[in-house]
Design a protein around this motif. Sequence first.
Motif, PDB file in Angstrom:
ATOM      1  N   VAL A 154       0.871  -1.125   0.117  1.00 12.10           N
ATOM      2  CA  VAL A 154      -0.066  -0.050   0.008  1.00 12.10           C
ATOM      3  C   VAL A 154       0.883   1.276   0.045  1.00 12.10           C
ATOM      4  O   VAL A 154       1.796   1.429   0.938  1.00 12.10           O
ATOM      5  CB  VAL A 154      -0.981   0.054   1.073  1.00 12.10           C
ATOM      6  N   GLN A 155       0.986   2.012  -1.185  1.00 13.55           N
ATOM      7  CA  GLN A 155       1.461   3.284  -0.994  1.00 13.55           C
ATOM      8  C   GLN A 155       0.540   4.463  -0.580  1.00 13.55           C
ATOM      9  O   GLN A 155      -0.265   4.784  -1.256  1.00 13.55           O
ATOM     10  CB  GLN A 155       2.214   3.592  -2.533  1.00 13.55           C
ATOM     11  N   ARG A 156       0.894   5.201   0.337  1.00 14.37           N
ATOM     12  CA  ARG A 156       0.091   6.081   1.054  1.00 14.37           C
ATOM     13  C   ARG A 156       0.301   7.507   0.161  1.00 14.37           C
ATOM     14  O   ARG A 156       1.488   8.134  -0.135  1.00 14.37           O
ATOM     15  CB  ARG A 156       0.247   6.359   2.316  1.00 14.37           C
ATOM     16  N   ALA A 157      -0.782   8.028  -0.222  1.00 16.92           N
ATOM     17  CA  ALA A 157      -0.875   9.242  -1.044  1.00 16.92           C
ATOM     18  C   ALA A 157      -2.299   9.805  -1.412  1.00 16.92           C
ATOM     19  O   ALA A 157      -3.030   9.178  -1.944  1.00 16.92           O
ATOM     20  CB  ALA A 157       0.061   9.206  -2.476  1.00 16.92           C
ATOM     21  N   ARG A 158      -2.576  10.862  -0.998  1.00 14.35           N
ATOM     22  CA  ARG A 158      -3.758  11.374  -1.202  1.00 14.35           C
ATOM     23  C   ARG A 158      -3.965  12.111  -2.642  1.00 14.35           C
ATOM     24  O   ARG A 158      -3.172  12.736  -3.150  1.00 14.35           O
ATOM     25  CB  ARG A 158      -4.041  12.697  -0.143  1.00 14.35           C
ATOM     26  N   VAL A 159      -5.415  11.852  -3.196  1.00 13.99           N
ATOM     27  CA  VAL A 159      -5.504  12.452  -4.502  1.00 13.99           C
ATOM     28  C   VAL A 159      -5.725  14.151  -4.352  1.00 13.99           C
ATOM     29  O   VAL A 159      -6.438  14.398  -3.418  1.00 13.99           O
ATOM     30  CB  VAL A 159      -6.761  12.099  -5.068  1.00 13.99           C
ATOM     31  N   GLN A 160      -4.899  14.891  -4.908  1.00 11.62           N
ATOM     32  CA  GLN A 160      -5.189  16.233  -4.885  1.00 11.62           C
ATOM     33  C   GLN A 160      -6.031  16.703  -6.050  1.00 11.62           C
ATOM     34  O   GLN A 160      -5.784  16.483  -7.363  1.00 11.62           O
ATOM     35  CB  GLN A 160      -3.951  17.107  -4.976  1.00 11.62           C
ATOM     36  N   GLU A 161      -7.296  17.213  -5.657  1.00 13.34           N
ATOM     37  CA  GLU A 161      -8.082  17.630  -6.858  1.00 13.34           C
ATOM     38  C   GLU A 161      -9.210  18.856  -6.327  1.00 13.34           C
ATOM     39  O   GLU A 161      -8.936  19.246  -5.153  1.00 13.34           O
ATOM     40  CB  GLU A 161      -9.271  16.338  -6.981  1.00 13.34           C
ATOM     41  N   PHE A 162      -9.780  19.274  -7.186  1.00 16.22           N
ATOM     42  CA  PHE A 162     -10.714  20.626  -6.523  1.00 16.22           C
ATOM     43  C   PHE A 162     -12.013  20.006  -5.861  1.00 16.22           C
ATOM     44  O   PHE A 162     -12.466  20.605  -5.021  1.00 16.22           O
ATOM     45  CB  PHE A 162     -11.195  21.149  -7.865  1.00 16.22           C
ATOM     46  N   GLY A 163     -12.442  18.954  -6.103  1.00 14.79           N
ATOM     47  CA  GLY A 163     -13.642  18.353  -5.430  1.00 14.79           C
ATOM     48  C   GLY A 163     -15.005  18.967  -5.798  1.00 14.79           C
ATOM     49  O   GLY A 163     -14.840  19.836  -6.942  1.00 14.79           O
ATOM     50  N   GLY A 164     -16.065  18.849  -5.236  1.00 11.39           N
ATOM     51  CA  GLY A 164     -17.329  19.477  -5.401  1.00 11.39           C
ATOM     52  C   GLY A 164     -17.473  20.799  -5.106  1.00 11.39           C
ATOM     53  O   GLY A 164     -16.570  21.512  -4.764  1.00 11.39           O
ATOM     54  N   PRO A 165     -18.562  21.442  -5.032  1.00 13.44           N
ATOM     55  CA  PRO A 165     -18.825  22.879  -4.719  1.00 13.44           C
ATOM     56  C   PRO A 165     -18.258  23.015  -3.347  1.00 13.44           C
ATOM     57  O   PRO A 165     -18.455  22.078  -2.271  1.00 13.44           O
ATOM     58  CB  PRO A 165     -20.272  22.912  -4.602  1.00 13.44           C
ATOM     59  N   SER A 166     -17.698  24.091  -2.895  1.00 13.55           N
ATOM     60  CA  SER A 166     -16.926  24.625  -1.772  1.00 13.55           C
ATOM     61  C   SER A 166     -17.323  25.835  -1.438  1.00 13.55           C
ATOM     62  O   SER A 166     -17.596  26.797  -2.102  1.00 13.55           O
ATOM     63  CB  SER A 166     -15.385  24.240  -1.949  1.00 13.55           C
ATOM     64  N   HIS A 167     -17.178  25.923   0.076  1.00 16.41           N
ATOM     65  CA  HIS A 167     -17.523  27.534   0.414  1.00 16.41           C
ATOM     66  C   HIS A 167     -16.159  28.123   0.214  1.00 16.41           C
ATOM     67  O   HIS A 167     -16.308  29.390   0.245  1.00 16.41           O
ATOM     68  CB  HIS A 167     -17.738  27.324   1.873  1.00 16.41           C
ATOM     69  N   ARG A 168     -15.226  27.548   0.044  1.00 12.22           N
ATOM     70  CA  ARG A 168     -13.923  28.381  -0.429  1.00 12.22           C
ATOM     71  C   ARG A 168     -14.169  28.890  -1.723  1.00 12.22           C
ATOM     72  O   ARG A 168     -14.593  28.369  -2.630  1.00 12.22           O
ATOM     73  CB  ARG A 168     -12.514  27.672  -0.287  1.00 12.22           C
ATOM     74  N   THR A 169     -13.548  30.178  -2.226  1.00 13.09           N
ATOM     75  CA  THR A 169     -13.443  30.618  -3.289  1.00 13.09           C
ATOM     76  C   THR A 169     -12.660  29.915  -4.161  1.00 13.09           C
ATOM     77  O   THR A 169     -11.630  29.093  -4.036  1.00 13.09           O
ATOM     78  CB  THR A 169     -12.849  32.139  -3.275  1.00 13.09           C
ATOM     79  N   GLU A 170     -12.911  30.167  -5.382  1.00 14.62           N
ATOM     80  CA  GLU A 170     -12.158  29.308  -6.557  1.00 14.62           C
ATOM     81  C   GLU A 170     -10.682  29.761  -6.457  1.00 14.62           C
ATOM     82  O   GLU A 170     -10.000  28.733  -6.706  1.00 14.62           O
ATOM     83  CB  GLU A 170     -12.773  29.872  -8.083  1.00 14.62           C
TER      84      GLU A 170
END
Length: 238
Positions: A154-170
Amino acid sequence: MGNVDARLLVSLSGVTTRTLHRCADLAAELDRRKVPLSVLYAARTGEGPVTEWVRTRRAHGDSVLLHGYDHRITPTHRAVQLGKRAEFAALPAHEARLRLIAAKAALDANGMAVDGFAPPRWIASEGTVQALREHGFRLCADLVSVRDLVSGEVQRARVQEFGGPSHRTETVRCFALVLAAARAARRGGLVRLGIDAADLARPGLRQAFLDAVDVSLENRAFGTTYGSLSRPKSLQLD
């Protein structure tokens, strides 16, 4: 200091006839950077321009991972309290087996042999992982790790992506993605960047994603695919 061992994995989901031209544009940008693409392919896509494009990209050297069977159907009869779950997020092994049988039949019909799996929303139940092993899959990529289903590594590494709608600004979301990519590349190991084709319609998100690719390369990461991770080590060329 950069780590030459950092490997950059770029994945694309949500390829449809409506998003195909943007997907092709992204692939061309990655080609210019000599970064291969890992396409997440839903088994029920069927014949048509999307499947033909995916075949072309695979022939070009990109990787294709099974991305579920049919995301439109609620995958369980059990009550779901927090909205529709991802297709393989909570399935027991016997239900996962049935969906994988259907998925493999659809893949065979499309001439699309794959041995890697990336579940919708990057969430796979333990029953799904068990069923994947039984069906001969070599790799399962989830939100926080990449599992070799043959060796158990198992290699640990998180997927970095924009994801769904967020309260954070673009702007904040874009900055966060580029910063996370830079940190992961400097740390070494796997740098996992993922994007949904729908996000390519937003110029700011598209540019930030390419910036994240670029900053990873600047920190001495090199592009590879999930498919290369699933090959036996004696066959790996990276």
